[in-house]
Write a protein that holds these residues in place. Structure first.
Motif, PDB file in Angstrom:
ATOM      1  N   THR A 183     -55.130   9.381  -0.633  1.00  9.09           N
ATOM      2  CA  THR A 183     -56.436   8.868   0.177  1.00  9.09           C
ATOM      3  C   THR A 183     -56.015   8.157   1.385  1.00  9.09           C
ATOM      4  N   LEU A 184     -56.767   8.548   2.415  1.00  7.91           N
ATOM      5  CA  LEU A 184     -56.492   7.733   3.587  1.00  7.91           C
ATOM      6  C   LEU A 184     -57.559   6.654   3.531  1.00  7.91           C
ATOM      7  N   LEU A 185     -56.883   5.369   3.622  1.00 13.95           N
ATOM      8  CA  LEU A 185     -57.680   4.139   3.653  1.00 13.95           C
ATOM      9  C   LEU A 185     -57.632   3.735   5.075  1.00 13.95           C
ATOM     10  N   ILE A 233     -53.694   3.266   6.207  1.00 21.04           N
ATOM     11  CA  ILE A 233     -52.878   3.238   4.879  1.00 21.04           C
ATOM     12  C   ILE A 233     -53.204   4.589   3.785  1.00 21.04           C
ATOM     13  N   THR A 234     -51.895   5.106   3.313  1.00 19.65           N
ATOM     14  CA  THR A 234     -52.165   6.191   2.622  1.00 19.65           C
ATOM     15  C   THR A 234     -50.926   6.177   1.643  1.00 19.65           C
ATOM     16  N   ASP A 235     -51.135   6.445   0.295  1.00 20.74           N
ATOM     17  CA  ASP A 235     -50.204   6.688  -0.727  1.00 20.74           C
ATOM     18  C   ASP A 235     -49.177   5.397  -0.631  1.00 20.74           C
ATOM     19  N   GLY A 236     -49.607   4.174  -0.622  1.00 22.93           N
ATOM     20  CA  GLY A 236     -48.930   3.132  -0.728  1.00 22.93           C
ATOM     21  C   GLY A 236     -48.291   2.702   0.527  1.00 22.93           C
ATOM     22  N   LYS A 237     -48.556   3.317   1.536  1.00 28.62           N
ATOM     23  CA  LYS A 237     -47.981   3.096   2.654  1.00 28.62           C
ATOM     24  C   LYS A 237     -48.860   2.931   3.903  1.00 28.62           C
ATOM     25  N   LEU A 238     -47.986   2.060   4.802  1.00 28.56           N
ATOM     26  CA  LEU A 238     -48.852   1.511   5.886  1.00 28.56           C
ATOM     27  C   LEU A 238     -48.536   2.594   7.328  1.00 28.56           C
ATOM     28  N   LEU A 239     -49.294   3.652   7.504  1.00 28.66           N
ATOM     29  CA  LEU A 239     -48.958   4.220   8.648  1.00 28.66           C
ATOM     30  C   LEU A 239     -48.917   3.563   9.998  1.00 28.66           C
ATOM     31  N   GLY A 240     -49.748   2.478  10.078  1.00 27.14           N
ATOM     32  CA  GLY A 240     -49.749   1.699  11.375  1.00 27.14           C
ATOM     33  C   GLY A 240     -50.710   0.907  11.281  1.00 27.14           C
ATOM     34  N   GLU A 241     -50.952   0.101  12.507  1.00 25.45           N
ATOM     35  CA  GLU A 241     -52.045  -1.084  12.592  1.00 25.45           C
ATOM     36  C   GLU A 241     -52.394  -0.857  13.889  1.00 25.45           C
ATOM     37  N   TYR A 242     -53.778  -0.706  14.005  1.00 26.41           N
ATOM     38  CA  TYR A 242     -54.596  -0.730  15.320  1.00 26.41           C
ATOM     39  C   TYR A 242     -54.988  -2.033  15.827  1.00 26.41           C
ATOM     40  N   ASN A 243     -54.629  -2.523  16.932  1.00 25.85           N
ATOM     41  CA  ASN A 243     -55.384  -3.795  17.509  1.00 25.85           C
ATOM     42  C   ASN A 243     -56.235  -3.538  18.567  1.00 25.85           C
ATOM     43  N   LEU A 272     -53.438   6.619  17.029  1.00 28.08           N
ATOM     44  CA  LEU A 272     -53.090   8.050  16.962  1.00 28.08           C
ATOM     45  C   LEU A 272     -52.080   8.124  15.632  1.00 28.08           C
ATOM     46  N   TYR A 273     -52.291   8.798  14.627  1.00 30.76           N
ATOM     47  CA  TYR A 273     -51.645   9.020  13.408  1.00 30.76           C
ATOM     48  C   TYR A 273     -51.487  10.161  12.835  1.00 30.76           C
ATOM     49  N   HIS A 274     -50.715  10.696  11.952  1.00 30.02           N
ATOM     50  CA  HIS A 274     -50.678  11.753  11.336  1.00 30.02           C
ATOM     51  C   HIS A 274     -50.859  11.399   9.705  1.00 30.02           C
ATOM     52  N   TRP A 275     -51.910  12.026   9.066  1.00 32.97           N
ATOM     53  CA  TRP A 275     -52.099  12.057   7.721  1.00 32.97           C
ATOM     54  C   TRP A 275     -52.486  13.253   6.965  1.00 32.97           C
ATOM     55  N   SER A 276     -51.377  13.560   6.147  1.00 34.81           N
ATOM     56  CA  SER A 276     -51.499  14.783   5.274  1.00 34.81           C
ATOM     57  C   SER A 276     -51.178  15.893   6.359  1.00 34.81           C
ATOM     58  N   GLU A 277     -52.065  16.872   6.513  1.00 39.14           N
ATOM     59  CA  GLU A 277     -51.911  18.075   7.579  1.00 39.14           C
ATOM     60  C   GLU A 277     -52.657  17.587   8.817  1.00 39.14           C
TER      61      GLU A 277
END
Length: 241
Positions: free
Chosen positions: A75-77, A97-107, A137-142
């Protein structure tokens, strides 16, 4: 061409004066599990306690709790923005956030509205707003995704246009008073723009679709279901990259 079917939830909540913070993280977790969501998006200033901003430690604790509710899931949160401060500055931040991990923070780059929140809070008198400098800009799943906060809308599209970057699969707007603008969504054909607007209990989802003419157009979707706790649910179909 193979398609993915994704279920997106958009939390619609009035956030001008700060949403009740008690049980908020648990509520978002319940949405994800009860509706088996692939995406959950919240509005600007969802995490804004009355009469103050969160401390840096409190912000980190919130992000950690949000990460935990996605652990073991793809899930992408994008839960909405958090207003917080350190010793010198205050910030308007969206964790991705996804799968218990922080992809990043946008300020948020634009101050718009954040200083008004600070003026209402005596404890922030000696602090100044720290604008974001990066792009969401992020990559989530594919998928390639982009995230902006309210008045920043359009900055990402300009940035990508200058760099001739490939278009996005998903564009997310965390807002309080802004609607989706076609020209500000740098999404590919078949991609989606999603908006959670905290100024009026509004959710928006638009898909870029081919037309008989020379240009694509944008089609506005209707939610397939609305939860009594103000969650709009959308069924999305998108080609696998």
């Amino acid at each position: 061409m193979l398609e993915n079917k994704l279920r997106a939830g958009i939390f619609i909540s009035e956030t001008w004066d700060g949403h009740s913070q008690e049980g908020l993280t648990r509520l978002l977790g319940n949405f994800i599990y009860n509706y088996n969501l692939d995406i959950l998006l919240g509005p600007e200033w969802l995490f804004l306690p009355k009469n103050r901003f969160y401390s840096e430690k409190e912000k980190c604790d919130i992000v950690q709790c949000l990460a935990e509710i996605t652990e073991g899931r793809k899930t992408l949160l994008i839960p909405g923005s958090i207003m917080w401060h350190d010793e010198k500055h205050y910030y308007n931040t969206v964790p991705v956030i996804t799968d218990g991990k922080l992809l990043g923070e946008y300020n948020k780059q634009s101050n718009c509205g954040s200083s008004d929140k600070a003026l209402e809070r005596v404890a922030t008198d000696n602090l100044t707003y720290r604008a974001g400098r990066g792009f969401g800009l992020y990559h989530w799943s594919e998928y390639k995704i982009g995230v902006e906060i309210c008045a920043d809308q359009g900055l990402l599209a300009d940035h990508m246009r200058c760099r001739e970057d490939p278009l996005l699969d998903f564009y997310f707007l965390v807002s309080c008073g802004k609607k989706l603008i076609k020209e500000c969504m740098p999404i590919k054909t078949g991609g989606y723009g999603l908006n959670s607007d905290g100024s009026g209990w509004i959710s928006e989802v638009m898909q870029r679709k081919p037309t008989e003419g020379l240009k694509d157009d944008f089609c506005k979707l209707k939610p397939s279901n609305t939860d009594e706790l103000h969650l709009d649910i959308y069924e999305l179909q998108i080609n696998k990259p």
